[in-house]
Design an enzyme around this catalytic site. Structure first.
Site, short mmCIF file in Angstrom:
data_model
loop_
_atom_site.label_atom_id
_atom_site.label_comp_id
_atom_site.label_asym_id
_atom_site.label_seq_id
_atom_site.Cartn_x
_atom_site.Cartn_y
_atom_site.Cartn_z
N SER A 52 0.79 -1.24 0.00
CA SER A 52 0.00 0.00 0.00
C SER A 52 0.82 1.28 0.00
O SER A 52 0.40 2.28 -0.59
CB SER A 52 -0.97 0.01 1.19
OG SER A 52 -0.28 -0.15 2.41
N ASP A 87 -2.74 6.47 11.38
CA ASP A 87 -2.81 5.01 11.53
C ASP A 87 -1.45 4.40 11.88
O ASP A 87 -1.35 3.19 12.11
CB ASP A 87 -3.39 4.36 10.28
CG ASP A 87 -2.54 4.60 9.02
OD1 ASP A 87 -1.43 5.14 9.13
OD2 ASP A 87 -3.02 4.22 7.93
N HIS A 121 0.78 4.20 7.27
CA HIS A 121 0.95 4.75 5.92
C HIS A 121 1.63 6.11 5.95
O HIS A 121 1.41 6.91 6.86
CB HIS A 121 -0.42 4.86 5.23
CG HIS A 121 -1.05 3.53 4.98
ND1 HIS A 121 -2.17 3.10 5.66
CD2 HIS A 121 -0.70 2.52 4.14
CE1 HIS A 121 -2.49 1.89 5.23
NE2 HIS A 121 -1.62 1.52 4.31
#
EC number: 3.1.-.-
Length: 260
Positions: free
Chosen positions: A31, A235, A238
Site C-alpha cells: 500500500s 494510523d 501509511h
C-alpha cells in the site's frame, strides 16, 4: 437510444496516442507504494476518500506516462494505482515525485518516462512468489511496457509491513526477497535489472528483522532507501503525502546516483 448515436458521416473524435516511453520504471509492493497519501475517513458518509491535494512535485507532465490496467500508455497523474490496487482508495504515492525528479535531472529533452504501477495493498511477500497472480501480473505488465522499444531502467519495491507480525515470515523475508529478485530478472531476461527497495518505516511485531533483511540484502544492482523517520498518518502505518514526496525524491536520488 441510450448512450446517444453517431450520425452517418459524422467523424468520430480522434484519440491522440502519446509517444511511447523510452525509460520505464516498475512500481511494485504494497500500500505505501500504491499510495495512501491524503486518504482519510469521511465519517459523515462512512467511506474512505482522497483529499486530492497535489504537491507540485507530483504534478503531471506530458513526458511522464503510466501503463493503465488495460495496458495502454496515458499521461500519468495521481493516483497512479487507481485501477491497479482496486477495492481500496488510492492517493499520493512516491511514483510521480520520483518521475519528475528523474526527468528534471536527465540531460536529454527526448526522455519520456513510463511508470508501470503493479503494487497491491496488504500483501505479504509470499503472495508475490513466481506463479502467483500478483507476480505474473507484474511480469505481464512489464513485458507489455517494453513492446514499443522502451528500456526497463529499474524496479522500485516498497513492501514488508505485512510480514512483520509472524516470526517465521519476518525471518524468511530476506530469502524470499532474494528469490523474488532472481526470479524476476530471469523471467524478464534482465540479469542486471536494477532494484531499488525501500526499508519499511512502520509496522509492529518483528519489524526490525524485516528491516535488517532489507538493509542487508547482498545482491548486485540492488540498493535500499530507508523510509524510517518519514512522517506517518494517524494510523501509524501509511506515509503522509509529504512523506511520499520525500520518499520519491530519495528514490530518484538513489537511481541517479547508482544507475545513471
Amino acid at each position: 437510444m441510450e448512450g446517444g448515436s453517431i450520425t452517418p458521416g459524422e467523424d468520430k473524435p480522434e484519440i491522440q496516442s502519446p509517444i511511447p516511453p523510452n525509460q520505464i520504471f516498475i512500481l511494485s509492493g504494497q500500500s505505501n507504494m500504491a499510495g495512501r497519501g491524503g486518504v482519510f475517513k469521511d465519517h459523515h458518509n462512512n467511506r474512505w476518500v482522497w483529499d486530492k491535494i497535489l504537491p507540485p512535485e507530483c504534478a503531471p507532465n506530458s513526458s511522464i506516462l503510466r501503463l493503465s490496467a488495460d495496458l495502454r500508455w496515458e499521461e500519468a497523474h495521481e493516483p497512479l494505482h487507481v485501477d491497479i490496487d482496486t477495492g481500496k482508495v488510492c492517493g499520493v504515492g512516491p511514483g510521480m515525485a520520483f518521475a519528475n525528479a528523474v526527468k528534471n535531472r536527465l540531460e536529454t529533452d527526448s526522455a519520456v518516462i513510463g511508470l508501470v504501477p503493479c503494487a497491491s495493498g496488504g500483501t505479504a511477500i509470499k503472495e508475490w512468489e513466481r506463479g502467483s497472480h500478483l507476480y505474473e501480473r507484474m511480469v505481464k505488465r512489464t513485458e507489455e511496457s517494453r513492446k514499443c522499444g522502451g528500456e526497463i531502467k529499474a524496479v522500485l519495491w516498497y513492501q514488508g509491513e505485512s510480514d512483520v507480525l509472524d516470526i517465521h515470515d519476518a525471518e524468511s523475508y530476506g530469502n524470499n526477497m532474494d528469490r523474488l529478485i532472481k526470479n524476476l530478472r530471469h523471467d524478464l531476461n534482465l540479469p542486471s535489472l536494477p532494484i531499488i527497495q525501500v526499508a519499511i518505516a512502520s509496522g509492529g511485531g518483528y519489524i526490525d528483522k524485516v528491516r535488517e533483511a532489507q538493509l542487508g540484502l547482498k545482491l548486485s544492482n540492488v540498493v535500499c532507501v530507508d523510509a524510517k523517520g518519514l512522517p506517518l498518518k494517524s494510523d501509524n502505518l501509511h506515509l503522509t503525502t509529504e512523506a511520499q514526496v520525500q520518499l520519491g525524491l530519495s528514490l530518484a536520488q538513489a537511481y541517479l546516483s547508482n544507475f545513471c
